[in-house]
Design a protein around this motif. Structure first.
Motif, PDB file in Angstrom:
ATOM      1  N   LYS A  58       0.843  -1.201   0.000  1.00 41.12           N
ATOM      2  CA  LYS A  58       0.000   0.000   0.000  1.00 41.12           C
ATOM      3  C   LYS A  58       0.877   1.250   0.000  1.00 41.12           C
ATOM      4  O   LYS A  58       0.515   2.274  -0.570  1.00 41.12           O
ATOM      5  CB  LYS A  58      -0.930  -0.003   1.209  1.00 41.12           C
TER       6      LYS A  58
ATOM      7  N   ALA B  85      -7.007   9.331  -1.196  1.00 41.21           N
ATOM      8  CA  ALA B  85      -7.043   9.964   0.133  1.00 41.21           C
ATOM      9  C   ALA B  85      -5.649  10.428   0.522  1.00 41.21           C
ATOM     10  O   ALA B  85      -4.662   9.769   0.208  1.00 41.21           O
ATOM     11  CB  ALA B  85      -7.542   8.940   1.147  1.00 41.21           C
TER      12      ALA B  85
ATOM     13  N   VAL C  52      -8.132   6.343   8.859  1.00 36.44           N
ATOM     14  CA  VAL C  52      -8.066   4.956   8.375  1.00 36.44           C
ATOM     15  C   VAL C  52      -6.633   4.452   8.492  1.00 36.44           C
ATOM     16  O   VAL C  52      -5.701   5.137   8.066  1.00 36.44           O
ATOM     17  CB  VAL C  52      -8.534   4.886   6.902  1.00 36.44           C
TER      18      VAL C  52
ATOM     19  N   LYS D 117      -3.960   1.384   7.550  1.00 30.66           N
ATOM     20  CA  LYS D 117      -3.800   0.256   6.623  1.00 30.66           C
ATOM     21  C   LYS D 117      -2.438  -0.400   6.810  1.00 30.66           C
ATOM     22  O   LYS D 117      -1.406   0.282   6.731  1.00 30.66           O
ATOM     23  CB  LYS D 117      -3.915   0.735   5.176  1.00 30.66           C
TER      24      LYS D 117
ATOM     25  N   VAL E 261      -7.259  -3.404   7.211  1.00 32.71           N
ATOM     26  CA  VAL E 261      -7.682  -2.005   7.208  1.00 32.71           C
ATOM     27  C   VAL E 261      -8.558  -1.742   8.430  1.00 32.71           C
ATOM     28  O   VAL E 261      -9.489  -2.495   8.701  1.00 32.71           O
ATOM     29  CB  VAL E 261      -8.485  -1.685   5.917  1.00 32.71           C
TER      30      VAL E 261
ATOM     31  N   ILE F 280     -10.936   1.216  10.182  1.00 32.43           N
ATOM     32  CA  ILE F 280     -11.566   2.531  10.100  1.00 32.43           C
ATOM     33  C   ILE F 280     -11.783   2.969  11.550  1.00 32.43           C
ATOM     34  O   ILE F 280     -12.557   2.324  12.271  1.00 32.43           O
ATOM     35  CB  ILE F 280     -12.955   2.447   9.409  1.00 32.43           C
TER      36      ILE F 280
ATOM     37  N   GLU G  43      -4.439   7.185   6.793  1.00 30.75           N
ATOM     38  CA  GLU G  43      -5.068   7.840   5.654  1.00 30.75           C
ATOM     39  C   GLU G  43      -6.322   8.625   6.046  1.00 30.75           C
ATOM     40  O   GLU G  43      -7.058   8.226   6.952  1.00 30.75           O
ATOM     41  CB  GLU G  43      -5.422   6.694   4.697  1.00 30.75           C
ATOM     42  N   GLU G  44      -6.558   9.685   5.314  1.00 31.51           N
ATOM     43  CA  GLU G  44      -7.772  10.494   5.463  1.00 31.51           C
ATOM     44  C   GLU G  44      -9.016   9.624   5.227  1.00 31.51           C
ATOM     45  O   GLU G  44      -9.024   8.800   4.312  1.00 31.51           O
ATOM     46  CB  GLU G  44      -7.674  11.584   4.388  1.00 31.51           C
ATOM     47  N   PHE G  45     -10.051   9.816   6.023  1.00 30.05           N
ATOM     48  CA  PHE G  45     -11.301   9.055   5.880  1.00 30.05           C
ATOM     49  C   PHE G  45     -12.141   9.711   4.779  1.00 30.05           C
ATOM     50  O   PHE G  45     -12.422  10.901   4.821  1.00 30.05           O
ATOM     51  CB  PHE G  45     -12.048   9.075   7.216  1.00 30.05           C
ATOM     52  N   LEU G  46     -12.532   8.922   3.791  1.00 28.80           N
ATOM     53  CA  LEU G  46     -13.349   9.447   2.686  1.00 28.80           C
ATOM     54  C   LEU G  46     -14.757   8.877   2.782  1.00 28.80           C
ATOM     55  O   LEU G  46     -14.960   7.793   3.333  1.00 28.80           O
ATOM     56  CB  LEU G  46     -12.747   9.037   1.340  1.00 28.80           C
TER      57      LEU G  46
ATOM     58  N   GLU H 298     -18.967   3.023  -2.998  1.00 29.89           N
ATOM     59  CA  GLU H 298     -17.752   2.379  -3.497  1.00 29.89           C
ATOM     60  C   GLU H 298     -18.056   1.491  -4.694  1.00 29.89           C
ATOM     61  O   GLU H 298     -19.115   0.868  -4.753  1.00 29.89           O
ATOM     62  CB  GLU H 298     -17.157   1.493  -2.405  1.00 29.89           C
TER      63      GLU H 298
ATOM     64  N   LYS I 226     -18.197  -5.889   1.864  1.00 31.67           N
ATOM     65  CA  LYS I 226     -17.045  -6.478   2.562  1.00 31.67           C
ATOM     66  C   LYS I 226     -17.344  -6.928   3.982  1.00 31.67           C
ATOM     67  O   LYS I 226     -16.707  -7.841   4.491  1.00 31.67           O
ATOM     68  CB  LYS I 226     -15.881  -5.492   2.569  1.00 31.67           C
TER      69      LYS I 226
ATOM     70  N   ASN J  55     -14.605  -7.159   8.610  1.00 29.82           N
ATOM     71  CA  ASN J  55     -14.316  -7.156   7.180  1.00 29.82           C
ATOM     72  C   ASN J  55     -14.015  -8.583   6.726  1.00 29.82           C
ATOM     73  O   ASN J  55     -13.378  -9.344   7.438  1.00 29.82           O
ATOM     74  CB  ASN J  55     -13.096  -6.280   6.898  1.00 29.82           C
TER      75      ASN J  55
ATOM     76  N   MET K   6     -13.966   5.257  -4.851  1.00 30.09           N
ATOM     77  CA  MET K   6     -15.057   5.854  -4.094  1.00 30.09           C
ATOM     78  C   MET K   6     -15.505   7.111  -4.824  1.00 30.09           C
ATOM     79  O   MET K   6     -14.680   7.893  -5.303  1.00 30.09           O
ATOM     80  CB  MET K   6     -14.584   6.180  -2.685  1.00 30.09           C
TER      81      MET K   6
ATOM     82  N   GLU L  12      -8.089   1.613  -3.290  1.00 32.50           N
ATOM     83  CA  GLU L  12      -7.047   0.583  -3.376  1.00 32.50           C
ATOM     84  C   GLU L  12      -6.904   0.106  -4.814  1.00 32.50           C
ATOM     85  O   GLU L  12      -7.816   0.271  -5.634  1.00 32.50           O
ATOM     86  CB  GLU L  12      -7.384  -0.625  -2.500  1.00 32.50           C
TER      87      GLU L  12
HETATM   88  P1  AMP Z   1      -9.088  -1.689   1.250  1.00 39.14           P
HETATM   89  O1  AMP Z   1      -8.600  -3.037   1.678  1.00 39.14           O
HETATM   90  O2  AMP Z   1      -8.017  -0.671   1.084  1.00 39.14           O
HETATM   91  O3  AMP Z   1     -10.047  -1.773   0.100  1.00 39.14           O
HETATM   92  O4  AMP Z   1     -10.044  -1.190   2.418  1.00 39.14           O
HETATM   93  C1  AMP Z   1     -11.131  -1.954   2.866  1.00 39.14           C
HETATM   94  C2  AMP Z   1     -12.332  -1.076   3.018  1.00 39.14           C
HETATM   95  O5  AMP Z   1     -12.076  -0.035   3.959  1.00 39.14           O
HETATM   96  C3  AMP Z   1     -12.707  -0.333   1.738  1.00 39.14           C
HETATM   97  O6  AMP Z   1     -13.495  -1.096   0.895  1.00 39.14           O
HETATM   98  C4  AMP Z   1     -13.446   0.865   2.284  1.00 39.14           C
HETATM   99  O7  AMP Z   1     -14.786   0.526   2.582  1.00 39.14           O
HETATM  100  C5  AMP Z   1     -12.733   1.146   3.556  1.00 39.14           C
HETATM  101  N1  AMP Z   1     -11.742   2.213   3.362  1.00 39.14           N
HETATM  102  C6  AMP Z   1     -10.465   2.068   2.941  1.00 39.14           C
HETATM  103  N2  AMP Z   1      -9.853   3.260   2.842  1.00 39.14           N
HETATM  104  C7  AMP Z   1     -10.751   4.189   3.212  1.00 39.14           C
HETATM  105  C8  AMP Z   1     -10.732   5.610   3.325  1.00 39.14           C
HETATM  106  N3  AMP Z   1      -9.630   6.335   3.072  1.00 39.14           N
HETATM  107  N4  AMP Z   1     -11.873   6.243   3.720  1.00 39.14           N
HETATM  108  C9  AMP Z   1     -12.981   5.525   4.026  1.00 39.14           C
HETATM  109  N5  AMP Z   1     -13.060   4.188   3.934  1.00 39.14           N
HETATM  110  C10 AMP Z   1     -11.971   3.519   3.537  1.00 39.14           C
END
Ligand code: AMP
Ligand code: GLY
Length: 424
Positions: free
Chosen positions: A104, A119, A142, A144, A154, A156, A186-189, A193, A215, A225, A274, A284
């Motif tokens: 990542k 983000a 967030v 990761k 991940v 949140i 990371e910034e929360f968005l 999705e 998920k 998740n 997103m 991602e």
């Molecule tokens: P990822 O494995 O990076 O896809 O993250 C798993 C899940 O976490 C994603 O499908 C999103 O629902 C959530 N997520 C990841 N990054 C963010 C972010 N920056 N802001 C909000 N939700 C996130």
């Protein structure tokens, strides 16, 4: 052609089912497959993460013309390089390109360097520094894990306490093993999705139809998740306008960035996106087909999948016109009680008469003493098509009721999500 497919989940069953329809494919082998795949392919029991052992097996089986590498771990370990190095034809990116999913920190750097919308973030290798950062950063935030963590690395964090605890779990307690040695904060968005997958040979990009994953383990987006509890296709809020924005600002820049870095990506590039109030952003990247996205995408593919795979390998994807069926598809995952945590295996599965057109994608299934039994957390994907998502969804649920095994559970809201999001 005789084709080897690497992997053993629902995604691989969907790939095998699509390849089985190709007039070019005369025999399929699967390493190591599952009970459903075993109906269409000869199963090979070699550990596909032992890339040298896979190379030796393919060398020894001179009838194999082509190998499809579906899962992330063998790609990250360099199985494509290993097989190509031995003179074999493959589908799947090389190790230096698969890093777009495997790290990542790498993918965030890439996006920053090439101005690809994502983000805002910081990367940390020191627990003390990460802790100090989350003590003052904006919340929610967030976290990761840098490395591969089966889609679970991940967190949140809605409160500061959760963020501080999360940094400790990842970096000190090693909840995700070595994947958490380095973390991205990371910034929360916010926004709906979508999984936007594309075939690319490093020159041409051909997007597939979009899909939306679910998920979390439980109905209402509750629980832990998982790898994905169900999908539907297409995303109702992703029309031509968004596709154009994504192609111009995300897909083309990403493929060009990988070329510029000397890491040409050939295979399936998966953009987890997103739709935020500031436009489409990358959450991602994955270096492969999604699971269970593939189970709703490939049933809608009209073009011969083998023809697309070969065109990617030979870098002539521009010559292939890829066609999709109209309508929608829903995949409902039936899981073992306890998944994604501890669950039991070996439960007998019974399947009643399914409606015409309903397709099962086997994930964690095996044959034992002539009986079909569970062998994993995600067991089966029930895939149904319809004129709209509601029709497909009803059909998937109706048919799921005909399937039984001890402890079986599924979400009751697959396909409901995003109904209220503005359509495009
Ligand atoms: P990822 O494995 O990076 O896809 O993250 C798993 C899940 O976490 C994603 O499908 C999103 O629902 C959530 N997520 C990841 N990054 C963010 C972010 N920056 N802001 C909000 N939700 C996130
Ligand atoms: N369904 C999410 C993934 O394949 O990574």
């Amino acid at each position: 052609m005789k084709v080897l497919v690497i992997g053993n989940g629902g995604r691989e069953h969907a790939i095998v089912q699509a390849l089985a329809k190709s007039p070019k494919v005369e025999k399929i082998y699967a390493m190591k497959g599952n009970a459903g795949i075993g109906e269409l392919a000869e199963l090979v029991s070699v550990d596909y993460c032992d890339i040298k052992a896979v190379g030796d097996w393919v060398d020894a089986h001179t009838e194999i013309d082509y190998t499809v590498i579906a899962p992330d771990d063998p790609l990250a370990l360099g199985l494509a390089d290993e097989l190509e190095g031995r003179g074999h034809r493959v589908f799947g990116p090389r190790k230096n390109a698969a890093i777009i999913e495997a790290s990542k920190a790498f993918s965030k750097e890439l996006m920053k360097k090439y101005n690809i919308p994502t983000a805002k973030y910081e990367t940390f290798s020191s627990y003390e520094e990460a802790k100090a950062y989350v003590e003052t950063c904006e919340i929610p935030v967030v976290l990761k894990a840098d490395g591969l963590a089966l889609g679970k690395g991940v967190l949140i964090c809605k409160t500061r306490e959760e963020a501080i605890e999360g940094v400790k779990e990842m970096m000190l307690d090693k909840k995700f093993g070595t994947a958490g040695n380095k973390i991205v904060v990371e910034e929360f968005l916010e926004g709906p999705e979508v999984s936007a997958l594309a075939f690319t040979d490093g020159k041409t990009i051909k997007p597939m139809i979009t899909s939306c994953d679910h998920k979390r383990a439980l109905t209402g987006d509750l629980g832990l998740n998982t790898g994905g509890m169900g999908t539907f296709s297409p995303a109702p809020f992703y029309g031509e306008k968004t596709q154009k924005e994504v192609m111009e600002k995300i897909m083309i820049p990403t493929v060009q960035a990988m070329n510029a870095e000397g890491r040409t990506f050939k295979g399936v590039l998966y953009f987890g996106l997103m739709k935020t109030k500031d436009g489409m952003k990358v959450i991602e990247y994955n270096s492969r087909f999604g699971d269970p996205e593939t189970q709703v995408i490939l049933p809608m593919l009209k073009t011969d999948l083998m023809e697309i795979f070969e065109a990617v390998t030979d870098e002539r994807l521009d010559e292939v016109e890829i066609e999709w069926e109209e309508g929608c598809c829903v995949c409902l995952v039936l899981a073992s009680g306890g998944y994604p945590e501890k669950y039991e295996k070996g439960k007998e599965i019974t399947i009643g008469d399914l409606d015409e057109g309903v397709v099962l994608c086997h994930a964690g299934t095996a044959m034992k003493d002539g009986k079909l039994v569970t062998s994993g957390g995600r067991v089966l994907g029930v895939c149904a098509k319809g004129a709209d998502i509601e029709e497909a969804r009803k059909k998937a649920y109706k048919n799921a009721e005909k399937i039984k095994f001890d402890g079986m559970y599924y979400r009751t809201d697959i396909g409901v999500k995003y109904r209220d999001v503005e359509r495009e």
